[in-house]
Motif scaffolding. Sequence first.
Motif, PDB file in Angstrom:
ATOM      1  N   GLU A 272       0.836  -1.207   0.000  1.00 39.98           N
ATOM      2  CA  GLU A 272       0.000   0.000   0.000  1.00 39.98           C
ATOM      3  C   GLU A 272       0.869   1.254   0.000  1.00 39.98           C
ATOM      4  OE1 GLU A 272      -3.640   2.142   2.529  1.00 39.98           O
ATOM      5  OE2 GLU A 272      -2.754   0.280   3.287  1.00 39.98           O
ATOM      6  N   LEU A 273       1.952   1.234   0.777  1.00 36.17           N
ATOM      7  CA  LEU A 273       2.879   2.367   0.811  1.00 36.17           C
ATOM      8  C   LEU A 273       3.501   2.583  -0.561  1.00 36.17           C
ATOM      9  CD1 LEU A 273       4.591   4.550   2.186  1.00 36.17           C
ATOM     10  CD2 LEU A 273       6.163   2.743   2.926  1.00 36.17           C
ATOM     11  N   LEU A 274       3.943   1.518  -1.208  1.00 39.31           N
ATOM     12  CA  LEU A 274       4.563   1.628  -2.526  1.00 39.31           C
ATOM     13  C   LEU A 274       3.570   2.156  -3.560  1.00 39.31           C
ATOM     14  CD1 LEU A 274       6.732  -1.606  -2.651  1.00 39.31           C
ATOM     15  CD2 LEU A 274       7.558   0.744  -2.753  1.00 39.31           C
ATOM     16  N   GLN A 275       2.338   1.708  -3.473  1.00 41.62           N
ATOM     17  CA  GLN A 275       1.314   2.186  -4.412  1.00 41.62           C
ATOM     18  C   GLN A 275       1.062   3.675  -4.240  1.00 41.62           C
ATOM     19  OE1 GLN A 275      -1.826  -0.568  -3.417  1.00 41.62           O
ATOM     20  NE2 GLN A 275      -1.327  -1.959  -5.097  1.00 41.62           N
ATOM     21  N   ARG A 276       1.042   4.130  -2.986  1.00 41.12           N
ATOM     22  CA  ARG A 276       0.854   5.569  -2.731  1.00 41.12           C
ATOM     23  C   ARG A 276       2.027   6.371  -3.303  1.00 41.12           C
ATOM     24  NH1 ARG A 276      -1.323   6.237   3.532  1.00 41.12           N
ATOM     25  NH2 ARG A 276      -3.159   4.892   3.330  1.00 41.12           N
ATOM     26  N   ALA A 277       3.236   5.840  -3.106  1.00 38.59           N
ATOM     27  CA  ALA A 277       4.426   6.543  -3.605  1.00 38.59           C
ATOM     28  C   ALA A 277       4.426   6.600  -5.129  1.00 38.59           C
ATOM     29  CB  ALA A 277       5.687   5.846  -3.097  1.00 38.59           C
ATOM     30  N   GLU A 278       4.021   5.513  -5.767  1.00 32.40           N
ATOM     31  CA  GLU A 278       3.966   5.479  -7.231  1.00 32.40           C
ATOM     32  C   GLU A 278       2.971   6.504  -7.769  1.00 32.40           C
ATOM     33  OE1 GLU A 278       3.043   1.444  -8.187  1.00 32.40           O
ATOM     34  OE2 GLU A 278       5.048   0.715  -7.619  1.00 32.40           O
ATOM     35  N   GLN A 279       1.885   6.715  -7.036  1.00 32.52           N
ATOM     36  CA  GLN A 279       0.850   7.648  -7.479  1.00 32.52           C
ATOM     37  C   GLN A 279       1.318   9.107  -7.432  1.00 32.52           C
ATOM     38  OE1 GLN A 279      -2.396   6.605  -4.904  1.00 32.52           O
ATOM     39  NE2 GLN A 279      -2.866   4.709  -6.000  1.00 32.52           N
ATOM     40  N   LEU A 280       2.376   9.387  -6.679  1.00 30.95           N
ATOM     41  CA  LEU A 280       2.877  10.766  -6.582  1.00 30.95           C
ATOM     42  C   LEU A 280       3.764  11.148  -7.764  1.00 30.95           C
ATOM     43  CD1 LEU A 280       3.903  11.009  -2.795  1.00 30.95           C
ATOM     44  CD2 LEU A 280       1.719  11.611  -3.863  1.00 30.95           C
ATOM     45  N   ALA A 281       4.319  10.143  -8.430  1.00 26.52           N
ATOM     46  CA  ALA A 281       5.277  10.405  -9.505  1.00 26.52           C
ATOM     47  C   ALA A 281       4.656  11.263 -10.599  1.00 26.52           C
ATOM     48  CB  ALA A 281       5.778   9.084 -10.083  1.00 26.52           C
ATOM     49  N   GLY A 282       5.378  12.319 -10.980  1.00 23.77           N
ATOM     50  CA  GLY A 282       4.934  13.203 -12.055  1.00 23.77           C
ATOM     51  C   GLY A 282       4.171  14.421 -11.596  1.00 23.77           C
ATOM     52  N   TYR A 283       3.736  14.429 -10.336  1.00 25.90           N
ATOM     53  CA  TYR A 283       2.981  15.580  -9.837  1.00 25.90           C
ATOM     54  C   TYR A 283       3.936  16.684  -9.359  1.00 25.90           C
ATOM     55  CZ  TYR A 283      -1.527  13.238 -10.043  1.00 25.90           C
ATOM     56  OH  TYR A 283      -2.672  12.621 -10.491  1.00 25.90           O
ATOM     57  N   SER A 284       3.493  17.927  -9.490  1.00 24.17           N
ATOM     58  CA  SER A 284       4.285  19.063  -9.018  1.00 24.17           C
ATOM     59  C   SER A 284       4.024  19.292  -7.533  1.00 24.17           C
ATOM     60  CB  SER A 284       3.929  20.331  -9.795  1.00 24.17           C
ATOM     61  OG  SER A 284       2.615  20.763  -9.443  1.00 24.17           O
ATOM     62  N   PHE A 285       4.948  20.007  -6.892  1.00 26.74           N
ATOM     63  CA  PHE A 285       4.755  20.353  -5.480  1.00 26.74           C
ATOM     64  C   PHE A 285       3.494  21.189  -5.297  1.00 26.74           C
ATOM     65  CE2 PHE A 285       9.572  20.211  -4.262  1.00 26.74           C
ATOM     66  CZ  PHE A 285       9.581  18.857  -4.539  1.00 26.74           C
ATOM     67  N   ALA A 286       3.208  22.070  -6.259  1.00 30.12           N
ATOM     68  CA  ALA A 286       2.007  22.921  -6.161  1.00 30.12           C
ATOM     69  C   ALA A 286       0.750  22.064  -6.132  1.00 30.12           C
ATOM     70  CB  ALA A 286       1.961  23.898  -7.327  1.00 30.12           C
ATOM     71  N   GLU A 287       0.689  21.070  -7.005  1.00 32.51           N
ATOM     72  CA  GLU A 287      -0.480  20.187  -7.065  1.00 32.51           C
ATOM     73  C   GLU A 287      -0.642  19.390  -5.774  1.00 32.51           C
ATOM     74  OE1 GLU A 287      -0.768  19.133 -11.812  1.00 32.51           O
ATOM     75  OE2 GLU A 287       0.868  18.266 -10.653  1.00 32.51           O
ATOM     76  N   LEU A 288       0.477  18.876  -5.264  1.00 34.30           N
ATOM     77  CA  LEU A 288       0.419  18.060  -4.052  1.00 34.30           C
ATOM     78  C   LEU A 288       0.101  18.917  -2.824  1.00 34.30           C
ATOM     79  CD1 LEU A 288       3.452  15.661  -4.655  1.00 34.30           C
ATOM     80  CD2 LEU A 288       1.022  15.208  -5.025  1.00 34.30           C
ATOM     81  N   ALA A 289       0.631  20.143  -2.790  1.00 37.48           N
ATOM     82  CA  ALA A 289       0.367  21.037  -1.655  1.00 37.48           C
ATOM     83  C   ALA A 289      -1.102  21.452  -1.628  1.00 37.48           C
ATOM     84  CB  ALA A 289       1.270  22.261  -1.731  1.00 37.48           C
ATOM     85  N   GLU A 290      -1.653  21.718  -2.806  1.00 36.41           N
ATOM     86  CA  GLU A 290      -3.062  22.115  -2.878  1.00 36.41           C
ATOM     87  C   GLU A 290      -3.970  20.989  -2.378  1.00 36.41           C
ATOM     88  OE1 GLU A 290      -6.342  23.852  -6.116  1.00 36.41           O
ATOM     89  OE2 GLU A 290      -4.401  23.089  -6.814  1.00 36.41           O
ATOM     90  N   GLU A 291      -3.594  19.773  -2.693  1.00 38.61           N
ATOM     91  CA  GLU A 291      -4.415  18.618  -2.312  1.00 38.61           C
ATOM     92  C   GLU A 291      -4.526  18.456  -0.800  1.00 38.61           C
ATOM     93  OE1 GLU A 291      -4.396  13.875  -3.159  1.00 38.61           O
ATOM     94  OE2 GLU A 291      -3.717  15.163  -4.782  1.00 38.61           O
ATOM     95  N   VAL A 292      -3.433  18.808  -0.082  1.00 38.68           N
ATOM     96  CA  VAL A 292      -3.475  18.671   1.383  1.00 38.68           C
ATOM     97  C   VAL A 292      -3.680  20.016   2.082  1.00 38.68           C
ATOM     98  CG1 VAL A 292      -2.166  16.530   1.477  1.00 38.68           C
ATOM     99  CG2 VAL A 292      -0.929  18.707   1.487  1.00 38.68           C
ATOM    100  N   GLY A 293      -3.871  21.096   1.299  1.00 37.55           N
ATOM    101  CA  GLY A 293      -4.229  22.380   1.870  1.00 37.55           C
ATOM    102  C   GLY A 293      -3.121  23.124   2.581  1.00 37.55           C
TER     103      GLY A 293
END
Length: 223
Positions: A11-32
């Motif tokens: 499950e941890l590896l799957q979560r990490a794989e899903q982050l690949a290719g995303y920008s910091f801006a996109e990831l920061a917006e998702e968690v507010g």
Amino acid sequence: MLKTPPKTELELLQRAEQLAGYSFAELAEEVGIAVPQDLRRDKGWVGQLIEMHLGAQAGSRPEQDFAHLGIELKTIPLSYSGKPLESTFVCVAALTGIHGLTWQQSHVKQKLSKVLWVPVEGERELPIAERHVGFAKLWTPSEEEQTLLQQDWEELMEMIATGRIHEINARHGEVMQIRPKAANSRALTDAYGANGKKIKTLPRGFYLRSRFTHSILTQQDNL
């Protein structure tokens, strides 16, 4: 929304794989959370962002980020050519109370027993918001790597234990070194001098050399 801790390694590896290719801006917006202008004042921001997405809960506690899985998380900034831009902090080095401490009992061995490496773009001219996450890699040290780490740890800890802490410099350690780790020069801690008496010195930390982490990231399944 903050993630709950992953229940399994898969499950941890799957979560990490899903982050690949995303920008910091996109990831920061998702968690507010806001993206900082620079990382000099927010040095741990990238690591915290990735932790939030993966469900790490150790925070600043002296244990693995996913203690229930026996896995440590390390984000690692890379250059355009894919090489680590800096050495990687492992943990604070104990300077007192180390008599009888062995490699097998050490915090360093525990932290490095299994590591999830998450590479990120790190070139300074790239705006932080526009940097992207790469493909994660789960790593367990080989026998050879374990031996190299143990040799460096034992050499450096012997120097500390025998009061030679001020002799330690950047040349000591083949794959791992000890460097001062403090917010400022007034943040002193106890250690022992050559005469066996307590002295005040800067806190130290163990760091993996960038050529060692580069070899980890490029072995077998290349990024």
